[in-house]
Design an enzyme around this catalytic site. Structure first.
Site: not given
Length: 389
Positions: A72, A200, A292, A296, A384
């Site tokens: 990704h 998200y 979550p 991480k 991220y």
């Protein structure tokens, strides 16, 4: 039984640490309370930072991951109406890998016998002894028989409820904890994902996440109250709610299907200091837990294992006590940064019971700022994809 390092816990952290130490010629025994099938049955996260994939490559176990995993280059934030793309590759030059934690654990387990990594499954009543001495040991029972493992170091990779953290005296320890007033209701289904990248979503009805395990298996979540029950969420209601919270663009591509698994997980931030006391070293969930949000958990455990394997390898190569002494400080510096990022994303994307109209406006303003600012998207992308070790 005698060994140089005894590891408590045969999850991904314990197994990865065992393989890294074996690659350096260190004798290791791993002790696990559950069966191998139970360990593999845990449904967990699957977004891997470059740190984690590099460690798998270092021990020569990345071939299936690279073949079957999904690379990704970014992910999306959503506000119910639009998708805000965080192009992590363009912003950082790096990518992440979607590869289920179960599959990573299977790779580590399957390779253990051929590499001399001994794993004792179904070990009950595990207890750590004399961790402040130079001769710590583990006791446990298996098949009704008492056993003992003498080691030079004991590494606790046994999760939040394991015995390793209890071996650190309360007088020298500090625990920091925040429990969040909601949980994540998750559904796993054999349907193609609605997006090629994770979404998200912040919605006035609550948070939602669209993720995947493969090109044909999807994992979705919605924020629910802590006292909610799975029985209140038949599949059709959950799919309807996901379509609302993820927004019209994602909803148009949602494929519905029966749940393979459905569960509600609470959210918690937790850090235990120090991560070393005497000859016991903690790693992963035994020392810290992150929400979550931001993926991480497993990756933070992998960075612990990186620091811990370096410290122990240096000790056994050259009797470097300084490396062992420095482990906790090195690991915690990265732990707290990851905790900050997960906490920040959780605050941004969820509805809190005590939030008011002002708080909601602040979330919307922050999302608008992220959408319009390369600097803001870069900061998110850097965290991220994983901060440097």
């Amino acid at each position: 039984m005698r060994t140089q390092v005894a590891i408590v816990g045969a999850g991904p952290a314990g197994l990865l640490l065992g393989h890294l130490l074996r690659a350096e010629g260190v004798d290791v025994v791993v002790v696990e309370r559950a069966s191998a099938d139970y360990v593999l049955g845990r449904i967990r996260a699957g977004v891997l930072e470059r740190t984690t994939t590099d460690l798998m490559d270092r021990i020569g176990l990345g071939e299936r991951m690279h073949r079957e995993g999904l690379v990704h280059s970014g992910f999306h934030l959503a506000d119910g109406e639009r998708l805000i793309h965080i192009d992590i590759e363009a912003l950082t030059g790096r990518q992440v890998m979607v590869y289920g934690q179960t599959e990573l654990t299977r790779d580590l387990m399957d390779a253990a016998p051929g590499r001399g990594l001994q794993i004792v499954y179904e070990a009950s009543d595990v207890c750590l002894h004399d961790v402040e001495s130079d001769a710590p040991y583990i006791s446990y029972h298996k098949g009704g028989v008492a056993h003992r493992i003498d080691a030079q170091f004991i590494c606790g990779c046994d999760g939040y409820h394991g015995p390793s953290r209890q071996a650190v005296p309360a007088l020298v320890a500090t625990a920091y904890e925040k429990n969040y007033p909601f949980g994540w209701l998750g559904i796993l289904a054999d349907v193609p994902p609605c997006s090629q990248e994770l979404i998200y979503a912040n919605h006035e009805r609550g948070f939602a996440l669209a993720s995947m395990r493969s090109g044909s298996r999807s994992r979705y979540y919605v924020q629910v109250p802590l006292d909610d029950r799975i029985e209140n969420w038949p599949d059709e209601r959950l799919w309807d709610e996901l379509a609302i919270r993820l927004g019209p663009e994602a909803a148009a591509h949602i494929v519905r299907g029966p749940a393979l698994e459905k569960s509600i997980a609470p959210l918690r931030s937790f850090v235990f200091e120090p991560m070393r006391h005497g000859r016991v070293m903690l790693a992963g969930d035994s020392a810290h837990i992150v929400p979550p949000t931001g993926a991480k958990g497993l990756n933070l455990a992998a960075s612990d294992v990186h620091y811990l394997s370096e410290a122990l390898s240096r000790y056994f190569r050259s009797n470097d006590n300084d490396a062992v002494a420095a482990y906790s400080g090195r690991a915690l510096a990265r732990v707290w940064k990851a905790e900050r990022f997960s906490w920040q994303l959780t605050r941004l994307l969820h509805r809190f019971p005590d939030s008011d109209a002002f708080d909601r406006k602040m979330q919307i303003a922050e999302l608008d700022y992220i959408a319009s600012s390369v600097a803001a998207r870069t900061a998110i992308a850097e965290n991220y994809v994983g901060l440097p070790l």
